[in-house]
Scaffold this active site. Structure first.
Site, PDB file in Angstrom:
ATOM      1  N   ASP A 106      44.702  36.070  45.660  1.00  0.00           N
ATOM      2  CA  ASP A 106      45.378  37.331  45.989  1.00  0.00           C
ATOM      3  C   ASP A 106      46.547  37.609  45.045  1.00  0.00           C
ATOM      4  OD1 ASP A 106      45.732  39.668  47.573  1.00  0.00           O
ATOM      5  OD2 ASP A 106      47.346  38.696  48.688  1.00  0.00           O
ATOM      6  N   SER A 120      47.718  44.938  49.761  1.00  0.00           N
ATOM      7  CA  SER A 120      46.284  44.660  49.759  1.00  0.00           C
ATOM      8  C   SER A 120      45.643  45.337  50.965  1.00  0.00           C
ATOM      9  CB  SER A 120      46.034  43.150  49.829  1.00  0.00           C
ATOM     10  OG  SER A 120      46.665  42.479  48.757  1.00  0.00           O
ATOM     11  N   GLN A 137      39.034  43.360  44.943  1.00  0.00           N
ATOM     12  CA  GLN A 137      40.055  43.810  45.903  1.00  0.00           C
ATOM     13  C   GLN A 137      40.376  45.281  45.689  1.00  0.00           C
ATOM     14  OE1 GLN A 137      44.667  43.046  46.135  1.00  0.00           O
ATOM     15  NE2 GLN A 137      43.672  41.319  47.181  1.00  0.00           N
TER      16      GLN A 137
END
Length: 286
Positions: free
Chosen positions: A204, A228, A278
């Site tokens: 991430d 996110s 993502q």
């Protein structure tokens, strides 16, 4: 001198029921729950209900901001135990509300067809280290003491790359690509599942900053909102995450207040270990 967070300890879960686990956030965190933390702890919770199978993919949504001051409950749904594949769904809860959910699939080890994209030609971690340190210093020269302290605090993941330090407050627009070497600082041990969990934690990192590059903004830019929204990861090969891994990223699209980023993670020997995708919020308030 501060010591870096030991992820095998800070990500650990307490079992409070057959399918329910409790996790906590680091006390010296950034004031909100890092997305990689809840990804990693959710995967770890799923692993607590799976035997003799390894995760090959996960898909998750970030639903609400988490509060690092209170524990997180991880509720595991044992969706299916098949002959080859096992499926789990994990819901992360705070104050009675979902903050995050994850679906993961696990597979019995087996042989099959193999091919992979080659690792891009980039400089080694040693070759990039001096440039990265100079870039870090240049950015810090214009920062407040508090921002400088946050940037210099020891981190559990060591990262070397031009883009690790936020580009400064007024970065120049550039191509939406980045290459970063990364590895876990503290020894992980011999458990292949924990190497995977900590790799998921690190997956991430830096993604949305890659999507920001063409627009001349960074996380310190006044008025920028970023978070996110969803995250997917596919594990191709086992690896030792105490060794250097190359995280190469590109962002093919941004629209509607969202940025989309693709990532590939390679071992230093060129083996493609994992792929990542993502989408995140990327909005500049006037």
């Amino acid at each position: 001198m501060e010591t870096p967070e030991i992820l095998t300890e800070s990500l650990a879960l307490e079992r409070i029921e057959v399918n329910t686990f409790r996790g906590v956030s680091p006390e010296d965190g950034p004031g909100r729950i890092f997305g990689g933390q809840v990804i990693a702890q959710s995967l770890l919770a799923a692993y607590e209900t799976v035997e003799d199978r390894i995760c090959h993919s996960l898909h998750c949504y970030f639903i609400r901001p988490g509060d690092p001051r209170i524990p997180i409950l991880f509720e595991v749904d044992r969706s299916r135990d098949g002959g080859t594949f096992t499926t789990r769904r994990v819901i992360a809860v705070q104050n009675g509300k979902q903050i995050f959910n994850l679906a993961a699939s696990f597979q019995v080890a087996e042989d099959g067809f193999e091919h992979q994209a080659p690792m891009p030609a980039v400089r080694s971690p040693d070759d990039m280290a001096a440039e990265a340190e100079a870039a870090k210093k240049a950015v810090q020269d214009g920062m407040s003491e508090e921002m400088r302290r946050m940037m210099n605090r020891p981190r559990p993941i060591e990262m070397i790359g031009r883009d690790n330090y936020g580009f400064g407050r007024k970065p120049k627009p550039s191509e939406p690509k980045s290459d970063t070497w990364m590895r876990a600082v503290a020894p992980i041990g011999d458990d292949a599942r924990m190497h995977q969990v900590i790799l998921a934690y690190a997956s991430d990192m830096n993604l949305l900053s890659t999507a920001m590059r063409p627009h001349g903004v960074a996380w310190q830019t006044p008025g920028l909102q970023s978070a996110s929204l969803d995250h997917a990861m596919w594990f191709h090969k086992a690896s030792n995450f105490n060794d250097w891994h190359l995280y190469t990223q590109d962002s093919p699209s941004a629209s509607g207040g969202r940025g989309f980023v693709r990532g590939a993670i390679y071992g230093q020997d060129g083996t493609l270990v994992a792929s990542v995708a993502q989408e995140g919020l990327m909005r500049l308030k006037k």
